[in-house]
Design a protein around this motif. Structure first.
Motif, PDB file in Angstrom:
ATOM      1  N   ASP A 159       0.829  -1.191   0.000  1.00 17.55           N
ATOM      2  CA  ASP A 159       0.000   0.000   0.000  1.00 17.55           C
ATOM      3  C   ASP A 159       0.869   1.249   0.000  1.00 17.55           C
ATOM      4  O   ASP A 159       2.088   1.186   0.011  1.00 17.55           O
ATOM      5  CB  ASP A 159      -0.917  -0.022   1.222  1.00 17.55           C
ATOM      6  N   GLY A 167      -2.874   4.743  -2.089  1.00 20.30           N
ATOM      7  CA  GLY A 167      -4.307   5.007  -2.011  1.00 20.30           C
ATOM      8  C   GLY A 167      -5.132   4.035  -2.810  1.00 20.30           C
ATOM      9  O   GLY A 167      -6.306   4.296  -3.080  1.00 20.30           O
ATOM     10  N   PRO A 223      -8.493  -0.632  -0.589  1.00 17.76           N
ATOM     11  CA  PRO A 223      -9.667  -0.181   0.170  1.00 17.76           C
ATOM     12  C   PRO A 223      -9.383  -0.186   1.674  1.00 17.76           C
ATOM     13  O   PRO A 223      -8.631  -1.039   2.170  1.00 17.76           O
ATOM     14  CB  PRO A 223     -10.738  -1.228  -0.194  1.00 17.76           C
ATOM     15  N   PRO A 224      -9.955   0.746   2.422  1.00 16.40           N
ATOM     16  CA  PRO A 224      -9.653   0.846   3.858  1.00 16.40           C
ATOM     17  C   PRO A 224     -10.018  -0.406   4.633  1.00 16.40           C
ATOM     18  O   PRO A 224      -9.359  -0.732   5.629  1.00 16.40           O
ATOM     19  CB  PRO A 224     -10.481   2.063   4.315  1.00 16.40           C
ATOM     20  N   ARG A 254      -6.948  -2.723   4.595  1.00 16.60           N
ATOM     21  CA  ARG A 254      -5.654  -2.250   5.083  1.00 16.60           C
ATOM     22  C   ARG A 254      -5.344  -2.840   6.453  1.00 16.60           C
ATOM     23  O   ARG A 254      -6.188  -2.856   7.340  1.00 16.60           O
ATOM     24  CB  ARG A 254      -5.619  -0.725   5.147  1.00 16.60           C
ATOM     25  N   THR A 267     -14.881  -3.743  -3.276  1.00 17.33           N
ATOM     26  CA  THR A 267     -13.451  -3.392  -3.295  1.00 17.33           C
ATOM     27  C   THR A 267     -13.020  -3.008  -4.710  1.00 17.33           C
ATOM     28  O   THR A 267     -12.142  -2.164  -4.882  1.00 17.33           O
ATOM     29  CB  THR A 267     -12.594  -4.556  -2.766  1.00 17.33           C
ATOM     30  N   PHE A 304     -14.034   0.712  -5.130  1.00 20.09           N
ATOM     31  CA  PHE A 304     -13.104   1.638  -4.481  1.00 20.09           C
ATOM     32  C   PHE A 304     -11.912   1.922  -5.405  1.00 20.09           C
ATOM     33  O   PHE A 304     -11.495   3.079  -5.563  1.00 20.09           O
ATOM     34  CB  PHE A 304     -12.612   1.054  -3.162  1.00 20.09           C
ATOM     35  N   THR A 342      -7.823   7.850   1.464  1.00 14.57           N
ATOM     36  CA  THR A 342      -9.102   7.220   1.120  1.00 14.57           C
ATOM     37  C   THR A 342      -9.881   8.217   0.263  1.00 14.57           C
ATOM     38  O   THR A 342     -10.227   7.935  -0.878  1.00 14.57           O
ATOM     39  CB  THR A 342      -9.890   6.856   2.391  1.00 14.57           C
ATOM     40  N   GLU A 343     -10.103   9.400   0.816  1.00 18.12           N
ATOM     41  CA  GLU A 343     -10.710  10.479   0.027  1.00 18.12           C
ATOM     42  C   GLU A 343      -9.618  11.135  -0.825  1.00 18.12           C
ATOM     43  O   GLU A 343      -8.533  11.450  -0.322  1.00 18.12           O
ATOM     44  CB  GLU A 343     -11.341  11.515   0.948  1.00 18.12           C
ATOM     45  N   ARG A 389     -15.071   6.223  -3.277  1.00 14.54           N
ATOM     46  CA  ARG A 389     -13.995   6.160  -2.289  1.00 14.54           C
ATOM     47  C   ARG A 389     -14.512   6.200  -0.852  1.00 14.54           C
ATOM     48  O   ARG A 389     -13.734   6.405   0.087  1.00 14.54           O
ATOM     49  CB  ARG A 389     -13.044   7.342  -2.515  1.00 14.54           C
ATOM     50  N   PRO A 407     -15.400   5.312   2.830  1.00 10.42           N
ATOM     51  CA  PRO A 407     -14.873   4.323   3.782  1.00 10.42           C
ATOM     52  C   PRO A 407     -15.876   3.211   4.078  1.00 10.42           C
ATOM     53  O   PRO A 407     -15.494   2.127   4.508  1.00 10.42           O
ATOM     54  CB  PRO A 407     -14.586   5.153   5.037  1.00 10.42           C
TER      55      PRO A 407
END
Length: 681
Positions: free
Chosen positions: A480, A483, A486-487, A490, A504, A507, A549-550, A571, A573
């Motif tokens: 990673d 960006g 996907p959160p 992570r 996913t 995203f 993320t954003e 994007r 969360p």
């Protein structure tokens, strides 16, 4: 007198070799009537040996006529000796495999012999590879010799050259005669691992000829190496497949020299090499003896019998590797190839144990092949052309699929920005629609894409966008910092595979849409500048925006607000708040503004010019600091960022930026002949 004796001896030696070769050729000719029972490697022997005999006849004539100097004669001797060894080995195989001349066999016995010949096919292919090398040496010499003779007025016709027959042979590969071509270095790195500071494991593809390559697992132990900074700090697993992995020149040359001396196995060869540094600073093999064996563990994990059975069930078209010409290398496993004048993308068979996640890389490779096969006819996805087997049909080598006519989408923006040109928003909006529709089509069939990034989209001949990579495993989302992950994935190690789904994918699609809107090939260099971050160097920044993320607002004012809203929702969360790919397509088409149904002619002409620029550059490198494409000179670190750290000339020479570790030596490289050439350290 001594020279005359040497000439007579050389002529006699070649005459004996021709006699042995003629005997072998006669036996092959006697058995070729039963083509359906004979493996392809045996069927090709008639042409191979015939070409070799012609080359030997021309060499013998030239030596006997005094057109060859003593030095040249001595230089040719290793090739002639190599021919003798391979012909003798072939004669021994044929004695066990083929019926003797005039022998009458019953159907049962003939079938049993044919079955046994399948077991010998791999050995025959290795012999053919060695013969190709000798034929190349002899043909080059004979061509030069006849040109000299013709220049002296002897009236020798060039049509008598063995290369005329060679060009009609299935073993003739035009690319191998290029002085400056992709195969100036026959060694392609898939992955590298450190067992300890001085012992490395290299997973390599070694090209024995331009169209015949083998997988090799090398354990290299370095002894008495003075400067270790560029050699000792490598760790690059094969699942970081966006990288273009290369070894330091000194190591690459040492390994290539050693591998050229041994006969590689058809599956995977395991080699142990102690390497030392000689007085001149060159890395060399410590012992003349090379320890090698078949890598039984790798072969067992490959499960090639199951793979061949699955290929049969899938009904894939089968190509032999002799048909596939490599044009350029894109990354560790991906190549641009040509078959019968048509360009394709080739994804080569990986290793089972080369991934950093400890998972079987071949299993994920086969899963992706099955997905490609299942998506035949799926609009917006490049179509599978078939699988590539070795010439004996015993080992899967790769699969090939439709290549984008123009470029990968990221390269379009690299070149456009380098030339201060802009792709109009209506065209970019059309590409966004086509990408989202392709994702929707895949999802509608019940599949996920897995990894969707800037290298996963290409442009067809009409300028339309399509998906060009399908890598469904979570092992490709291990690294990673861009960006892209996907959160919800992570920081997860176990169970990540089960977390991959259509959300996913969405995203990651958000990142693709942002790059289209911002007219960029990647996010690097934009993260800090958009947030007024003063961190220098930027690649070391650890603030939240370094792995966002954003995403930041786009700089292009022509991008409508609805499109920025789509990116923001992709994007999110919260995975459940993300739109489906079908909803994205519907929203784009229902929005206000000018929509086009095809790429206009002026943009197609622009893309054609970009393709010409890209064709002159092998480099896919972009600067790790500013994100700019490096089409020419750049500085590379073999250790940092899993061997994928590069700096453009401006960042290195003007800004004074270095890699993560000040003690690391950066190698100055230039794009050259389908790869990179080291200029200095």
């Amino acid at each position: 007198m001594a020279e005359m004796i040497a000439v007579v001896g050389a002529v006699a030696s070649i005459t004996q070799l021709i006699a042995l070769g003629s005997k072998v050729l006669t036996r092959v000719n006697d058995f070729r009537s039963d083509r359906d029972q004979v493996p392809k490697s045996f069927r090709c022997l008639q042409i191979d040996i015939g070409v070799l005999l012609q080359a030997l006849e021309h060499t013998k004539t030239a030596i006997g006529a005094g057109h060859v100097s003593g030095a040249t004669r001595d230089a040719l001797q290793p090739a002639i000796d190599g021919c003798r060894l391979q012909i003798a080995a072939l004669d021994a195989i044929l004695a066990k495999t083929l019926p003797k001349s005039g022998e009458s066999w019953g159907k049962f016995k003939r079938n049993m012999k044919a079955i046994s010949s399948l077991n010998q096919a791999g050995k025959v292919n290795n012999i053919r590879d060695e013969l190709y090398r000798s034929i190349t040496v002899l043909t080059h010499h004979n061509t030069a010799a006849l040109l000299v003779v013709a220049g002296r007025g002897h009236g020798t016709s060039l049509s008598s050259l063995p290369c005329y027959t060679l060009e009609r042979s299935p073993s003739f590969y035009p690319e191998q005669y290029s002085v400056e071509g992709l195969f100036h270095n026959p060694l392609f790195v898939v992955a590298m691992k450190q067992q300890n500071y001085f012992t490395h494991q290299y997973y390599l593809m070694f090209s024995q000829t331009p169209r015949h390559w083998k997988r090799v697992n090398i354990t290299a132990t370095f002894k008495n190496v003075r400067d270790t900074s560029a050699l000792m700090q490598v760790s690059t697993p094969d699942n970081s497949d966006a990288t273009f992995k290369e070894l330091p020149d000194a190591v690459s040359k040492a390994l290539s020299t050693a591998l050229a001396r041994i006969q590689l196995f058809g599956s995977v060869t395991r080699v142990s090499l102690p390497l030392v540094e000689d007085e001149g600073g060159t890395i060399v093999h410590e012992s003349p003896h090379i320890e090698f064996t078949e890598d039984h563990e790798e072969a067992a994990m490959s499960k090639e019998a199951d793979i061949l059975h699955n290929i049969k069930l899938m009904g894939c078209h089968k190509f032999s590797e002799s048909e596939v010409q490599v044009v350029s290398r894109m990354s560790s496993h991906y190549f641009v190839v040509r078959v019968d004048g048509q360009e394709y993308l080739e994804r080569r068979m990986p290793f089972a144990r080369a991934g950093g996640d400890g998972k079987n890389g071949i299993c994920t490779f086969i899963d992706d092949l099955k997905l490609f096969n299942s998506l035949r006819g799926c609009h917006g996805v490049q179509q599978l052309a078939g699988v590539v087997l070795d010439d004996a049909g015993l080992h899967l080598k790769s699969y090939i699929y439709e290549a984008p006519m123009f470029l990968h989408l990221s390269h379009v923006f690299y070149i456009a920005n380098l030339r201060s040109e802009t792709i109009s928003w209506p065209v970019r909006e059309l590409w966004a629609t086509q990408i989202a529709q392709a994702v929707a089509n895949v999802h509608s069939k019940g599949f996920k894409i897995g990894r969707l990034n800037r290298l996963g989209v290409g442009l067809r001949a009409d300028g339309s966008a399509s998906l060009v990579r399908l890598e469904t495993s979570a092992r490709y989302l291990q690294y990673d910092g861009y960006g892209e992950i996907p959160p919800e994935l992570r920081g997860i190690e176990a169970g990540k595979e089960q977390c991959l789904n259509d959300r996913t994918d969405i995203f990651q699609l958000g990142m693709m849409l942002w790059l289209l809107a911002d007219h960029k090939g990647n996010l690097t260099g934009s993260k800090c500048s958009r947030y007024a971050c003063t961190s220098i160097p930027r690649y070391k920044c650890t603030a939240a925006h370094s792995n966002p993320t954003e995403l930041p607002p786009t700089m292009d004012r022509s991008v409508p607000a609805y499109f920025s809203s789509i990116i923001s929702r992709c994007r999110s969360p919260n995975p459940r708040a993300r739109p489906t790919a079908g909803e994205i397509v519907a929203e784009i088409l229902s929005s206000q503004g000018q929509h086009i149904e095809a790429v206009p002619q002026d943009t197609l002409e622009l893309l054609h010019s970009y393709r010409e620029v890209r064709a002159t550059q092998s480099s896919t490198v972009h600067c790790s600091e500013c994100g700019q494409w490096c089409p020419d000179t750049h500085y590379h670190c073999y250790a940092c960022k899993i061997g994928d750290f590069d700096l453009c000339s401006h960042c290195k020479e003007v800004q004074g930026i270095h890699c993560y570790v000040p003690e690391h030596k950066l190698v100055k490289r230039v794009s050259k002949f389908g790869g990179y050439a080291q200029v200095s350290s």
